[in-house]
Design a protein around this motif. Structure first.
Motif, PDB file in Angstrom:
ATOM      1  N   MET A   1       0.845  -1.186   0.000  1.00  0.00           N
ATOM      2  CA  MET A   1       0.000   0.000   0.000  1.00  0.00           C
ATOM      3  C   MET A   1       0.887   1.245   0.000  1.00  0.00           C
ATOM      4  O   MET A   1       1.891   1.283   0.684  1.00  0.00           O
ATOM      5  CB  MET A   1      -0.866   0.049   1.252  1.00  0.00           C
ATOM      6  CG  MET A   1      -2.122  -0.749   1.188  1.00  0.00           C
ATOM      7  SD  MET A   1      -3.256  -0.272   2.509  1.00  0.00           S
ATOM      8  CE  MET A   1      -3.232  -1.751   3.469  1.00  0.00           C
ATOM      9  N   ASP A   2       0.437   2.239  -0.698  1.00  0.00           N
ATOM     10  CA  ASP A   2       1.193   3.492  -0.663  1.00  0.00           C
ATOM     11  C   ASP A   2       0.793   4.308   0.560  1.00  0.00           C
ATOM     12  O   ASP A   2      -0.164   3.985   1.263  1.00  0.00           O
ATOM     13  CB  ASP A   2       0.999   4.287  -1.960  1.00  0.00           C
ATOM     14  CG  ASP A   2      -0.437   4.746  -2.189  1.00  0.00           C
ATOM     15  OD1 ASP A   2      -1.204   4.813  -1.204  1.00  0.00           O
ATOM     16  OD2 ASP A   2      -0.781   5.056  -3.331  1.00  0.00           O
ATOM     17  N   SER A   3       1.551   5.344   0.838  1.00  0.00           N
ATOM     18  CA  SER A   3       1.334   6.114   2.072  1.00  0.00           C
ATOM     19  C   SER A   3      -0.035   6.798   2.098  1.00  0.00           C
ATOM     20  O   SER A   3      -0.630   6.956   3.160  1.00  0.00           O
ATOM     21  CB  SER A   3       2.450   7.139   2.273  1.00  0.00           C
ATOM     22  OG  SER A   3       2.458   8.079   1.220  1.00  0.00           O
ATOM     23  N   LYS A   4      -0.550   7.178   0.935  1.00  0.00           N
ATOM     24  CA  LYS A   4      -1.873   7.817   0.893  1.00  0.00           C
ATOM     25  C   LYS A   4      -2.966   6.815   1.286  1.00  0.00           C
ATOM     26  O   LYS A   4      -3.882   7.145   2.040  1.00  0.00           O
ATOM     27  CB  LYS A   4      -2.139   8.381  -0.498  1.00  0.00           C
ATOM     28  CG  LYS A   4      -3.431   9.154  -0.594  1.00  0.00           C
ATOM     29  CD  LYS A   4      -3.622   9.784  -1.949  1.00  0.00           C
ATOM     30  CE  LYS A   4      -4.919  10.553  -1.986  1.00  0.00           C
ATOM     31  NZ  LYS A   4      -5.156  11.164  -3.291  1.00  0.00           N
ATOM     32  N   THR A   5      -2.851   5.602   0.795  1.00  0.00           N
ATOM     33  CA  THR A   5      -3.821   4.562   1.119  1.00  0.00           C
ATOM     34  C   THR A   5      -3.779   4.230   2.605  1.00  0.00           C
ATOM     35  O   THR A   5      -4.825   4.097   3.258  1.00  0.00           O
ATOM     36  CB  THR A   5      -3.560   3.291   0.285  1.00  0.00           C
ATOM     37  OG1 THR A   5      -3.594   3.633  -1.101  1.00  0.00           O
ATOM     38  CG2 THR A   5      -4.591   2.215   0.574  1.00  0.00           C
ATOM     39  N   VAL A   6      -2.578   4.110   3.151  1.00  0.00           N
ATOM     40  CA  VAL A   6      -2.424   3.823   4.576  1.00  0.00           C
ATOM     41  C   VAL A   6      -3.007   4.956   5.404  1.00  0.00           C
ATOM     42  O   VAL A   6      -3.723   4.728   6.382  1.00  0.00           O
ATOM     43  CB  VAL A   6      -0.936   3.585   4.933  1.00  0.00           C
ATOM     44  CG1 VAL A   6      -0.744   3.532   6.436  1.00  0.00           C
ATOM     45  CG2 VAL A   6      -0.433   2.309   4.269  1.00  0.00           C
ATOM     46  N   SER A   7      -2.746   6.180   5.002  1.00  0.00           N
ATOM     47  CA  SER A   7      -3.258   7.346   5.721  1.00  0.00           C
ATOM     48  C   SER A   7      -4.790   7.355   5.724  1.00  0.00           C
ATOM     49  O   SER A   7      -5.414   7.614   6.757  1.00  0.00           O
ATOM     50  CB  SER A   7      -2.716   8.629   5.104  1.00  0.00           C
ATOM     51  OG  SER A   7      -3.232   9.756   5.751  1.00  0.00           O
TER      52      SER A   7
END
Length: 72
Positions: A1-7
């Motif tokens: 997952m990219d950081s935007k998805t995790v956020s």
């Protein structure tokens, strides 16, 4: 997952936790009001004072959790 998805996922979890404790707080408030103002709501409860105290404790716990959540 990219950081935007995790956020976004973490924000969703935080939102769900907040809504959970807001709901618990409101449920406790309603129980307290019923126990202290509606004689028919007392029916099956032999110890109204104990039930009223429990509802206040539940309210306090939910509020404490919401306060903690806002500090994180």
């Amino acid at each position: 997952m990219d950081s935007k998805t995790v956020s976004l996922a973490l924000k969703g979890v935080t939102n769900a936790v907040e809504k959970h404790f807001e709901s618990k707080k409101e449920e406790a408030r309603v129980r307290y009001v019923l126990y202290t103002t509606q004689p028919l709501a007392v029916g099956d409860h032999s110890n109204v004072v104990e039930e009223a105290i429990k509802s206040l404790e539940d309210y306090e716990h939910a509020q404490s959790c919401l306060d903690l959540l806002s500090q994180l």
